[in-house]
Design an enzyme around this catalytic site. Structure first.
Site, PDB file in Angstrom:
ATOM      1  CE  LYS A  75      -2.835  -1.349   3.222  1.00  0.00           C
ATOM      2  NZ  LYS A  75      -3.854  -1.119   4.272  1.00  0.00           N
ATOM      3  N   GLY A  88      -8.661 -20.057  10.129  1.00  0.00           N
ATOM      4  CA  GLY A  88      -7.257 -19.857  10.284  1.00  0.00           C
ATOM      5  C   GLY A  88      -6.672 -21.003   9.753  1.00  0.00           C
ATOM      6  CB  ILE A 108      -8.761 -25.424  11.396  1.00  0.00           C
ATOM      7  CG1 ILE A 108      -8.565 -24.920  13.056  1.00  0.00           C
ATOM      8  CG2 ILE A 108      -9.540 -26.655  11.466  1.00  0.00           C
ATOM      9  CD1 ILE A 108      -9.880 -24.508  13.666  1.00  0.00           C
ATOM     10  N   GLY A 146      -3.693  -7.778  20.962  1.00  0.00           N
ATOM     11  CA  GLY A 146      -3.921  -7.596  19.495  1.00  0.00           C
ATOM     12  C   GLY A 146      -4.872  -8.851  19.077  1.00  0.00           C
ATOM     13  CG  ASP A 198     -15.120 -13.021  11.895  1.00  0.00           C
ATOM     14  OD1 ASP A 198     -14.351 -12.484  11.051  1.00  0.00           O
ATOM     15  OD2 ASP A 198     -15.114 -14.061  12.536  1.00  0.00           O
ATOM     16  CE  LYS A 229     -13.758 -16.146  10.722  1.00  0.00           C
ATOM     17  NZ  LYS A 229     -13.204 -16.004  11.762  1.00  0.00           N
ATOM     18  N   GLY A 273      -4.122 -15.557  13.498  1.00  0.00           N
ATOM     19  CA  GLY A 273      -2.412 -15.416  13.608  1.00  0.00           C
ATOM     20  C   GLY A 273      -1.829 -15.577  12.173  1.00  0.00           C
TER      21      GLY A 273
END
Lengths: 382, 382
Positions: free
Chosen positions: B38, B122, B124, B175, B189, B193, B290
């Site tokens: 960016k 993530g 998985i 975080g 969210d 999913k 992560g």
């Protein structure tokens, strides 16, 4: 692809059913052309034969799927199948664990594939997930509840506050335990599965006999009462770690914390955790046995061979020695407490104690000295 | 295969690291040739560019991997990539959930693949496992802890007996939660999913907006104290079921029993369960977010495209309406209790009650009538 099926029992008949039902484009492409059965009364289908060579010598058969169980004649049949240029798929953990070296050598010579998803964890996609993980990561360790029979007994003992003998009998009545349950309750079944998982996770062949094993045959209501009162649940855990120069592997009852991911894995379910570089911890939970879940795993292997997928996992086979020494805290109940005087950290009853943090090798030596047939040992998670 | 990477933030930089490190034969075969960034200060590598067309118009690039986040310009870039004959991989759940129909239509026209393993759970292997399961089975339902941020907050509230606001602040400091946490704590969210999982599990495109959603923004210490005292743990669960003529799907806090497989899934971990014909229940647990776990999932997709695996999963795309009505028992805390008089089964405090077994549609209508901004609702597992 044309498939020859060896064995038509619990797993074999499930494989036949899934493939004959042909419910998806993938299963439609599979075809079972011959089935080996043991007895005349099983010859219910024109594909049935009682002569294995009808299958092993049939040049039209591409893959031999073995669901017979037992070491022989399964081992001899599969060696012959490989020599005749066929891929092999097996659900037979005991046979594969003791014959892996010679089977993989022959498969290497012939350029053929050996797949064994169903040998561990029933329907859980454990072996294929290890393969997939290793496309990117190095797998560093795994641990698992690999045996549904013992997990059923341990769950039910904790629920009902009843004895091992009573809950074993219940498991036998429900068909979860065999008439001779030794392989399950003494931990040998898990030992084979740990050995096979080491092949897939670390790409190494170790000797199953070198893996230390303690079972649950001597667990008492007293042991589980102590675990419960102190925030633990008892699970029979198989585990292994790649230490580069050796493999550390072990099969042992473990008092895991009630907050552990494994604590709520109940009845005949299995759960297996892998740890690897970028993925970290990943856990797979499912039915560890049963006709259709296990047959599902066999059929997945057949589809992988048919579609040419994930074949690269067994090409880097090393051999390793096993050195399972590590430090831990153990719960031990024994009639020969005095033998353990040096390592007793805290007594929890007349006959049971917790050790200090000690090495597994040291404890194993003391257990041999004690020579107590009814001793129970569990590692305590801290 | 030559890869163009869009975005070099948390996930994108992880993808670059795994591929540049080239630790396995599979990752060695991947090559990132261009990276969209960016800002000027991110131009640390000769592959960096600030012009997306350098990637999208590059005929040497086979796959475009998008890890930018946000709907635009990601959607426009990926449509152009498909039109230019490139496969696409994305970790961007929101963009894909709202743009799936047009992206899959374009991919179908071009004969190209869209993969989105990293969009859910993530690291998985959820999407690929659904694909694999569907080679044999019909998937009938799934449920999951799909959001690590809310699971972290709920776990920590239960541990520390502290307020939602305090634990949200902690999650932000670590975080795990964003400065504007609305998408996570209000359940949006998870809704994206669930919509994406329906694509993979059932082969259908539904509208995410049609999925009923309740979040955890208004959960109080009182609610969790009641759950704990009554043998429950609170989890934010996304679930869906294929009812043939429609899809039932929902995002809602659920009081699951402490013995439930999901009860011990703690902190920022995710867990997802599928149910299917021969495999039965299978649960996958791992890190839901992560940099490296999510990047691992993106790289798995790239390897699947490179090796031509598992591509058949998205070819049978149907469309379905959503009808999520089902009967259940609900825990509701509201300042407007009288609105709910007809469905109150048992009062548990001045402001909270359990319903009788009622339909979700009926409860939803009453909640709209109540118009209580601080109402909290959870389904109670029985």
């Amino acid at each position: 692809m044309k498939i020859g099926l060896l064995g038509h029992g619990v797993v074999g008949s499930g494989v036949r059913k899934i493939i004959d039902d042909a419910g998806t484009p993938y299963t439609k492409d599979l075809q079972i052309t011959k089935i080996l059965v043991k007895d005349e009364w099983e010859m219910t289908d024109e594909r049935m034969t009682m002569n294995a060579d009808d299958i092993l010598d049939d040049p039209d058969i591409d893959i031999v799927a073995e669901c017979m169980g037992g070491i022989e004649p399964a081992r001899t049949f599969l060696l012959k199948a490989l020599k005749n240029g066929k891929h092999i798929v097996t659900s037979n953990k005991k046979m594969l664990a003791v014959s892996a070296a010679e089977l993989f050598e022959e498969a290497g010579k012939q350029g053929k594939t050996i797949r064994y998803e169903a040998s561990c964890g029933g329907g859980i996609p454990w072996m294929s997930s290890l393969c997939r993980t290793r496309r990117i990561d190095t797998v560093t360790s795994f641990r698992g509840i690999f045996n549904g029979t013992t997990n059923y007994i341990l769950s039910r003992m904790a629920d009902e506050k009843k004895s091992f003998a009573q809950m074993l009998k219940e498991a036998q009545e429900l068909g979860y335990a065999e008439r001779d349950p030794s392989d399950d309750i003494d931990g040998y079944d898990v030992r084979y599965k740990v050995m096979l998982s080491c092949m897939r996770a670390f790409g190494t062949i170790i000797s199953a006999e070198d893996i230390p094993v303690c079972g649950i045959r001597h667990i008492s209501e007293e042991d589980l009462a102590w675990a419960d009162a102190n925030g633990y649940v008892c699970k029979l855990i198989g585990s292994a770690e790649d230490r580069d120069d050796c493999i550390s592997a072990c099969v042992m009852p473990v008092f895991v914390k009630k907050t552990d991911d494994f604590a709520n894995i109940r009845l005949n379910f299995n759960a297996i955790e892998s740890r690897s570089g970028t993925l970290g911890s990943c856990i797979y939970v499912g039915q560890g046995a049963g006709s259709l879940p296990t047959a599902h795993a066999v059929v997945q292997d057949l589809i992988d061979i048919q579609t040419g997928q994930d074949g690269a996992c067994d090409t880097l086979m090393r051999t390793h020695t096993v050195n399972s020494d590590h430090k831990g805290v153990y719960y031990i109940r024994t009639a020969k407490m005095t033998v353990f005087n040096e390592v007793i950290g805290r007594r929890v009853s007349e006959t049971a104690f917790l050790t200090d943090t000690v090495s597994l090798n040291e404890i194993s030596a003391l257990i041999r000295t004690a020579d107590d047939d009814s001793l129970f040992i569990a590692e305590v998670d801290e």
